[in-house]
Motif scaffolding. Sequence first.
Motif, PDB file in Angstrom:
ATOM      1  N   LEU A  12       0.875  -1.167   0.000  1.00  0.00           N
ATOM      2  CA  LEU A  12       0.000   0.000   0.000  1.00  0.00           C
ATOM      3  C   LEU A  12       0.916   1.221   0.000  1.00  0.00           C
ATOM      4  O   LEU A  12       1.864   1.281   0.768  1.00  0.00           O
ATOM      5  N   THR A  13       0.644   2.146  -0.877  1.00  0.00           N
ATOM      6  CA  THR A  13       1.444   3.360  -0.933  1.00  0.00           C
ATOM      7  C   THR A  13       0.710   4.464  -0.172  1.00  0.00           C
ATOM      8  O   THR A  13      -0.456   4.725  -0.449  1.00  0.00           O
ATOM      9  N   PRO A  14       1.384   5.096   0.796  1.00  0.00           N
ATOM     10  CA  PRO A  14       0.693   6.137   1.557  1.00  0.00           C
ATOM     11  C   PRO A  14       0.455   7.390   0.725  1.00  0.00           C
ATOM     12  O   PRO A  14       1.295   7.757  -0.113  1.00  0.00           O
ATOM     13  N   ILE A  24      -3.585   2.152  -2.445  1.00  0.00           N
ATOM     14  CA  ILE A  24      -3.231   3.436  -1.833  1.00  0.00           C
ATOM     15  C   ILE A  24      -3.786   3.467  -0.418  1.00  0.00           C
ATOM     16  O   ILE A  24      -4.924   3.065  -0.166  1.00  0.00           O
ATOM     17  N   LEU A  25      -2.950   3.927   0.496  1.00  0.00           N
ATOM     18  CA  LEU A  25      -3.383   4.115   1.871  1.00  0.00           C
ATOM     19  C   LEU A  25      -3.606   5.616   2.054  1.00  0.00           C
ATOM     20  O   LEU A  25      -2.648   6.383   2.052  1.00  0.00           O
ATOM     21  N   TYR A  26      -4.867   6.005   2.134  1.00  0.00           N
ATOM     22  CA  TYR A  26      -5.209   7.422   2.250  1.00  0.00           C
ATOM     23  C   TYR A  26      -5.168   7.832   3.709  1.00  0.00           C
ATOM     24  O   TYR A  26      -5.906   7.299   4.537  1.00  0.00           O
ATOM     25  N   ILE A  27      -4.296   8.791   4.010  1.00  0.00           N
ATOM     26  CA  ILE A  27      -4.120   9.218   5.389  1.00  0.00           C
ATOM     27  C   ILE A  27      -4.628  10.647   5.530  1.00  0.00           C
ATOM     28  O   ILE A  27      -4.098  11.562   4.898  1.00  0.00           O
ATOM     29  N   THR A  46      -8.437   9.976  10.072  1.00  0.00           N
ATOM     30  CA  THR A  46      -8.883   8.709   9.496  1.00  0.00           C
ATOM     31  C   THR A  46      -7.882   8.199   8.467  1.00  0.00           C
ATOM     32  O   THR A  46      -7.146   8.974   7.864  1.00  0.00           O
ATOM     33  N   ILE A  47      -7.898   6.915   8.310  1.00  0.00           N
ATOM     34  CA  ILE A  47      -7.115   6.276   7.258  1.00  0.00           C
ATOM     35  C   ILE A  47      -8.067   5.358   6.500  1.00  0.00           C
ATOM     36  O   ILE A  47      -8.822   4.604   7.101  1.00  0.00           O
ATOM     37  N   LEU A  48      -8.053   5.477   5.193  1.00  0.00           N
ATOM     38  CA  LEU A  48      -8.919   4.638   4.370  1.00  0.00           C
ATOM     39  C   LEU A  48      -8.075   3.918   3.324  1.00  0.00           C
ATOM     40  O   LEU A  48      -7.083   4.442   2.834  1.00  0.00           O
ATOM     41  N   THR A 106       7.780   5.229   4.191  1.00  0.00           N
ATOM     42  CA  THR A 106       6.823   4.136   4.329  1.00  0.00           C
ATOM     43  C   THR A 106       5.963   4.333   5.574  1.00  0.00           C
ATOM     44  O   THR A 106       6.351   5.036   6.508  1.00  0.00           O
ATOM     45  N   VAL A 107       4.825   3.688   5.544  1.00  0.00           N
ATOM     46  CA  VAL A 107       3.874   3.793   6.646  1.00  0.00           C
ATOM     47  C   VAL A 107       3.613   2.406   7.231  1.00  0.00           C
ATOM     48  O   VAL A 107       3.537   1.418   6.506  1.00  0.00           O
ATOM     49  N   SER A 108       3.527   2.366   8.536  1.00  0.00           N
ATOM     50  CA  SER A 108       3.097   1.150   9.217  1.00  0.00           C
ATOM     51  C   SER A 108       1.843   1.479  10.006  1.00  0.00           C
ATOM     52  O   SER A 108       1.726   2.556  10.574  1.00  0.00           O
ATOM     53  N   LEU A 109       0.923   0.538  10.004  1.00  0.00           N
ATOM     54  CA  LEU A 109      -0.358   0.737  10.674  1.00  0.00           C
ATOM     55  C   LEU A 109      -0.485  -0.326  11.758  1.00  0.00           C
ATOM     56  O   LEU A 109      -0.154  -1.484  11.543  1.00  0.00           O
ATOM     57  N   TRP A 110      -0.960   0.101  12.933  1.00  0.00           N
ATOM     58  CA  TRP A 110      -1.096  -0.850  14.033  1.00  0.00           C
ATOM     59  C   TRP A 110      -2.347  -0.564  14.807  1.00  0.00           C
ATOM     60  O   TRP A 110      -2.660   0.594  14.969  1.00  0.00           O
TER      61      TRP A 110
END
Length: 147
Positions: free
Chosen positions: A4-6, A20-23, A29-31, A59-63
Amino acid sequence: MKRLTPRFVERMPSDLEDGILYIGIETGTILHRCACGCGHEVNTPLGRTDWSFTYDGETVSLWPSVGNWSFPCRSHYVVKKNRIEWAGAWSDEEVEAGRRADRALKERRYGTLETPLQNTEIAPIPTSVPAPTKPRWWTRVLGRLGL
Ligand SMILES: [Zn+2]
């Protein structure tokens, strides 16, 4: 989908692109579209009892992990440095246990049962994650009581 590209956005687009990771910092919110390719929109709100993300400039990491139990695909994955790391599917019992843990966490934090409607559940922290270094509050209380 493997990555996923932020993309940092001020306003969420009405139509999301795959991969795509929409931030949305402003909206908290992140969608993104489900990484399995089923096309479902996944909403992971940011918050102390919801999701958090780290951005290293690239890069983005989500937790914690994203568990799409409400979708037919029931996909479960972690976003780590833009990469999708697939986690195992959960049984109904595990999903229910995860929901209970999530509700309990929110009740403790906000003192209410009312949680925003979400189509995505937070998965409890997998066992591979190191234990928190801070003792739980009740351990501290017991410690203070000399127990
Ligand atoms: Zn899916």
